[in-house]
Design a protein around this motif. Structure first.
Motif, mmCIF file in Angstrom:
data_model
loop_
_atom_site.group_PDB
_atom_site.id
_atom_site.type_symbol
_atom_site.label_atom_id
_atom_site.label_comp_id
_atom_site.label_asym_id
_atom_site.label_seq_id
_atom_site.Cartn_x
_atom_site.Cartn_y
_atom_site.Cartn_z
ATOM 1 N N THR A 114 -69.896 -79.902 48.217
ATOM 2 C CA THR A 114 -69.043 -79.065 47.357
ATOM 3 C C THR A 114 -68.486 -79.914 46.222
ATOM 4 O OG1 THR A 114 -67.144 -79.420 48.828
ATOM 5 C CG2 THR A 114 -68.478 -77.436 49.196
ATOM 6 N N VAL A 115 -67.470 -80.738 46.521
ATOM 7 C CA VAL A 115 -66.930 -81.702 45.550
ATOM 8 C C VAL A 115 -66.671 -82.990 46.330
ATOM 9 C CG1 VAL A 115 -65.873 -79.895 44.111
ATOM 10 C CG2 VAL A 115 -64.503 -80.952 45.914
ATOM 11 N N TYR A 116 -66.394 -84.091 45.644
ATOM 12 C CA TYR A 116 -66.026 -85.315 46.375
ATOM 13 C C TYR A 116 -64.717 -85.067 47.130
ATOM 14 C CZ TYR A 116 -69.639 -88.567 44.806
ATOM 15 O OH TYR A 116 -70.832 -89.219 44.630
ATOM 16 N N PHE B 176 -51.566 -87.223 50.773
ATOM 17 C CA PHE B 176 -50.613 -86.493 49.924
ATOM 18 C C PHE B 176 -50.064 -87.400 48.828
ATOM 19 C CE2 PHE B 176 -50.789 -83.801 53.675
ATOM 20 C CZ PHE B 176 -50.735 -82.516 53.148
ATOM 21 N N VAL B 177 -49.811 -88.684 49.200
ATOM 22 C CA VAL B 177 -49.269 -89.629 48.213
ATOM 23 C C VAL B 177 -50.328 -89.933 47.147
ATOM 24 C CG1 VAL B 177 -48.399 -91.981 47.888
ATOM 25 C CG2 VAL B 177 -47.667 -90.630 49.880
ATOM 26 N N ALA B 178 -51.567 -90.242 47.580
ATOM 27 C CA ALA B 178 -52.615 -90.644 46.625
ATOM 28 C C ALA B 178 -52.919 -89.536 45.625
ATOM 29 C CB ALA B 178 -53.885 -91.035 47.377
ATOM 30 N N LYS B 179 -52.879 -88.272 46.082
ATOM 31 C CA LYS B 179 -53.195 -87.138 45.198
ATOM 32 C C LYS B 179 -51.985 -86.607 44.457
ATOM 33 C CE LYS B 179 -55.539 -83.495 46.375
ATOM 34 N NZ LYS B 179 -56.748 -83.103 45.670
ATOM 35 N N GLY B 180 -50.778 -86.964 44.940
ATOM 36 C CA GLY B 180 -49.589 -86.297 44.422
ATOM 37 C C GLY B 180 -49.624 -84.828 44.826
ATOM 38 N N ARG B 181 -50.134 -84.557 46.046
ATOM 39 C CA ARG B 181 -50.305 -83.170 46.496
ATOM 40 C C ARG B 181 -49.011 -82.648 47.105
ATOM 41 N NH1 ARG B 181 -55.255 -80.299 48.144
ATOM 42 N NH2 ARG B 181 -54.949 -78.903 49.899
ATOM 43 N N PRO B 182 -48.610 -81.416 46.762
ATOM 44 C CA PRO B 182 -47.407 -80.864 47.393
ATOM 45 C C PRO B 182 -47.568 -80.825 48.913
ATOM 46 C CG PRO B 182 -48.164 -79.469 45.578
ATOM 47 C CD PRO B 182 -49.223 -80.498 45.803
ATOM 48 N N GLN B 183 -46.490 -81.170 49.626
ATOM 49 C CA GLN B 183 -46.529 -81.274 51.097
ATOM 50 C C GLN B 183 -46.851 -79.942 51.772
ATOM 51 O OE1 GLN B 183 -45.987 -83.946 53.004
ATOM 52 N NE2 GLN B 183 -45.350 -85.426 51.444
ATOM 53 N N ASP B 184 -46.620 -78.839 51.070
ATOM 54 C CA ASP B 184 -46.840 -77.547 51.736
ATOM 55 C C ASP B 184 -48.239 -76.988 51.459
ATOM 56 O OD1 ASP B 184 -46.568 -76.854 49.110
ATOM 57 O OD2 ASP B 184 -45.171 -75.204 49.466
ATOM 58 N N ASN B 185 -49.152 -77.820 50.949
ATOM 59 C CA ASN B 185 -50.526 -77.358 50.718
ATOM 60 C C ASN B 185 -51.441 -77.990 51.776
ATOM 61 O OD1 ASN B 185 -52.758 -76.183 49.630
ATOM 62 N ND2 ASN B 185 -52.717 -77.323 47.697
ATOM 63 N N PRO B 186 -51.872 -77.196 52.771
ATOM 64 C CA PRO B 186 -52.590 -77.771 53.916
ATOM 65 C C PRO B 186 -53.986 -78.269 53.564
ATOM 66 C CG PRO B 186 -52.547 -75.369 54.060
ATOM 67 C CD PRO B 186 -51.704 -75.737 52.881
ATOM 68 N N LEU B 187 -54.539 -79.102 54.450
ATOM 69 C CA LEU B 187 -55.820 -79.761 54.207
ATOM 70 C C LEU B 187 -56.914 -79.145 55.074
ATOM 71 C CD1 LEU B 187 -54.483 -83.430 54.433
ATOM 72 C CD2 LEU B 187 -54.657 -81.978 52.392
ATOM 73 N N ILE B 188 -58.153 -79.289 54.637
ATOM 74 C CA ILE B 188 -59.288 -78.834 55.443
ATOM 75 C C ILE B 188 -59.733 -79.982 56.349
ATOM 76 C CG2 ILE B 188 -61.697 -78.071 55.350
ATOM 77 C CD1 ILE B 188 -60.994 -76.713 52.639
ATOM 78 N N VAL B 189 -59.948 -79.659 57.634
ATOM 79 C CA VAL B 189 -60.448 -80.645 58.595
ATOM 80 C C VAL B 189 -61.971 -80.542 58.649
ATOM 81 C CG1 VAL B 189 -60.437 -81.346 61.018
ATOM 82 C CG2 VAL B 189 -58.325 -80.525 59.944
ATOM 83 N N ALA C 257 -61.122 -84.791 45.867
ATOM 84 C CA ALA C 257 -60.715 -86.153 45.474
ATOM 85 C C ALA C 257 -60.297 -86.209 44.010
ATOM 86 C CB ALA C 257 -61.870 -87.112 45.738
ATOM 87 N N ASN C 258 -59.231 -85.498 43.688
ATOM 88 C CA ASN C 258 -58.698 -85.534 42.322
ATOM 89 C C ASN C 258 -57.192 -85.629 42.433
ATOM 90 O OD1 ASN C 258 -59.340 -82.643 43.326
ATOM 91 N ND2 ASN C 258 -57.594 -82.381 41.947
ATOM 92 N N VAL C 259 -56.549 -86.077 41.361
ATOM 93 C CA VAL C 259 -55.091 -86.012 41.324
ATOM 94 C C VAL C 259 -54.718 -84.527 41.291
ATOM 95 C CG1 VAL C 259 -53.093 -86.492 39.847
ATOM 96 C CG2 VAL C 259 -54.834 -88.259 40.246
ATOM 97 N N SER C 260 -53.718 -84.140 42.081
ATOM 98 C CA SER C 260 -53.341 -82.727 42.197
ATOM 99 C C SER C 260 -53.149 -82.089 40.827
ATOM 100 C CB SER C 260 -52.030 -82.615 42.964
ATOM 101 O OG SER C 260 -52.259 -82.019 44.183
ATOM 102 N N GLY C 261 -53.697 -80.880 40.683
ATOM 103 C CA GLY C 261 -53.556 -80.169 39.417
ATOM 104 C C GLY C 261 -54.720 -80.395 38.468
ATOM 105 N N ARG C 262 -55.420 -81.508 38.606
ATOM 106 C CA ARG C 262 -56.539 -81.832 37.701
ATOM 107 C C ARG C 262 -57.830 -81.172 38.221
ATOM 108 N NH1 ARG C 262 -57.193 -83.776 33.327
ATOM 109 N NH2 ARG C 262 -58.662 -85.428 33.861
ATOM 110 N N PRO C 263 -58.847 -81.087 37.358
ATOM 111 C CA PRO C 263 -60.118 -80.535 37.853
ATOM 112 C C PRO C 263 -60.665 -81.364 39.021
ATOM 113 C CG PRO C 263 -60.133 -80.700 35.444
ATOM 114 C CD PRO C 263 -58.902 -81.408 35.909
ATOM 115 N N SER C 264 -61.328 -80.704 39.962
ATOM 116 C CA SER C 264 -61.989 -81.411 41.065
ATOM 117 C C SER C 264 -63.097 -82.294 40.491
ATOM 118 C CB SER C 264 -62.597 -80.405 42.043
ATOM 119 O OG SER C 264 -61.594 -79.566 42.542
ATOM 120 N N ILE C 265 -63.633 -83.172 41.354
ATOM 121 C CA ILE C 265 -64.579 -84.181 40.855
ATOM 122 C C ILE C 265 -65.920 -84.044 41.581
ATOM 123 C CG2 ILE C 265 -65.009 -86.664 40.708
ATOM 124 C CD1 ILE C 265 -62.054 -87.073 40.200
#
Ligand code: AMP
Ligand code: MG
Length: 341
Positions: A36-38, A54-67, A145-153
């Motif tokens: 899909t994307v990196y 969450f820190v590396a992406k600057g992702r909001p804590q309330d946005n869950p991740l895919i396992v 694998a992008n900084v939150s808010g930016r286009p995916s890579i």
């Protein structure tokens, strides 16, 4: 700043796979290719490793991740109930770009699911991704694998530019096959519901499920006070620096509109390129080939930024098949601005 080790793998037995897997085993972060994307991967069962995502992406804590899992058997560790429809979908679409939301098991840390009682699970088709997960010996949480808010890579070069210094390992590989994130379907409500369109289309899901709802937020912004079915829906997404507006128009009208003002850049189809000055036009695929648009969209958004575009007008794609996913991403990149000519 982390010292980022860059390695490569173009087959599942290449050394880079082991380097990325060892980092994940140590509780570190590794960028890995998927179809899909990196993805920005960490051990999904280690909450302090997940915090680092969450820190590396600057992702909001309330946005869950895919396992992400490498083997079907791992699903029963992650989800506490696996209804027959989930088995049917996994039989048909796994490994592949379909994420299924189920009730979570207690081994999944709270930060992976942002406190929700449900978990998103997927088995990627990309065999290098599966080899990393298998070698790491754990399920892997991996948002884009992008900084939150930016286009995916979708290519290794942009991973290095954007995440160098923020992650421990970047595993370079081929460009991503599809180029848009997975389809997300929830099976925890009264009826199956698509929360995010992707390469697996509504028609393909209906062929297995009979009927499937599509969350209204797929094609519009959330209303004030509306609760997001998928927390990711409420955030700014895929945003380049340029201001994007989608244009629903014939080819002729679109081209005259772009050419009427030297400040207007075009995010257009391959077929439009000959009629627009080359410095103002970036193509995101061929008019009748939505898969090519999915493949190129995120890179095209980044190219526009590199060209210094401030005001961009994008051709509206057809909504068939993976086209719905392309339009969903473009709408968010455009903050839902759309005009008709
Ligand atoms: P990303 O990993 O960046 O591709 O984003 C994952 C998407 O899946 C986001 O839009 C999340 O909000 C969504 N998601 C993950 N887990 C859940 C869940 N348990 N319920 C609903 N949506 C979810
Ligand atoms: Mg993302």
């Amino acid at each position: 700043m982390l010292n980022t080790v860059i390695v490569s793998a173009f087959s599942p037995t290449d050394d880079g796979v082991r380097v990325a897997a060892d980092a994940i085993k140590r509780g570190e972060l590794a960028v890995i290719p998927t179809e899909t994307v990196y993805g920005l991967a960490a051990n999904a069962l280690d909450s302090s490793a997940v915090d680092k995502i969450f820190v590396a992406k600057g992702r909001p804590q309330d946005n869950p991740l895919i396992v992400h899992i490498a083997d079907r058997d791992d699903l029963c560790n992650i989800a506490r109930e696996i209804p027959p429809v989930a088995t049917a979908l996994a039989d048909r679409f796994w490994p592949g770009p379909l994420t299924i939301i189920l009730k979570k098991s207690s081994v999944v840390p709270q930060n992976v699911t942002a406190g929700l009682d449900t978990v998103a699970v997927r088995m990627p088709e990309n065999e290098i991704a599966r080899a990393v997960i298998r070698a790491a010996g754990c399920p892997v949480a991996a948002p884009s694998a992008n900084v939150s808010g930016r286009p995916s890579i979708t290519c290794a070069k942009h991973c290095k530019e954007e995440l160098g210094g923020r992650v421990n390992v970047i595993l370079e590989s081929f460009d991503c096959k599809f180029g848009v994130e997975s389809t997300v379907i929830s099976l925890v409500g009264p009826r199956p519901c698509i929360l995010r369109p992707g390469a697996v289309s509504p028609a393909e899901l209906e062929a297995i499920l009979g009927s499937v709802d599509i969350s209204p937020a797929v094609l519009r912004s959330l209303e004030k006070n509306e609760v997001a079915a998928s927390p990711g829906m409420k955030y700014k997404h895929y945003s380049p620096n340029a201001e994007i507006t989608i244009v629903d128009a014939s080819r002729e009208n679109f081209i005259s509109f772009i050419n009427a003002d030297p400040n207007r850049f075009a995010l257009c189809f391959d077929e439009d390129i000959p009629d627009i000055p080359p410095e103002k036009a970036v193509s995101f695929g061929s008019q009748n080939d939505p898969l090519s648009m999915a493949h190129n969209l995120f890179e095209a958004l980044r190219t526009l930024d590199q060209r210094g575009a401030r005001t961009v007008f994008a051709r509206k794609p057809s909504l068939d098949g993976i086209g719905l996913a392309v339009y969903n991403r473009l709408l968010r990149a455009a903050a839902f601005r759309e005009i008709s000519l």
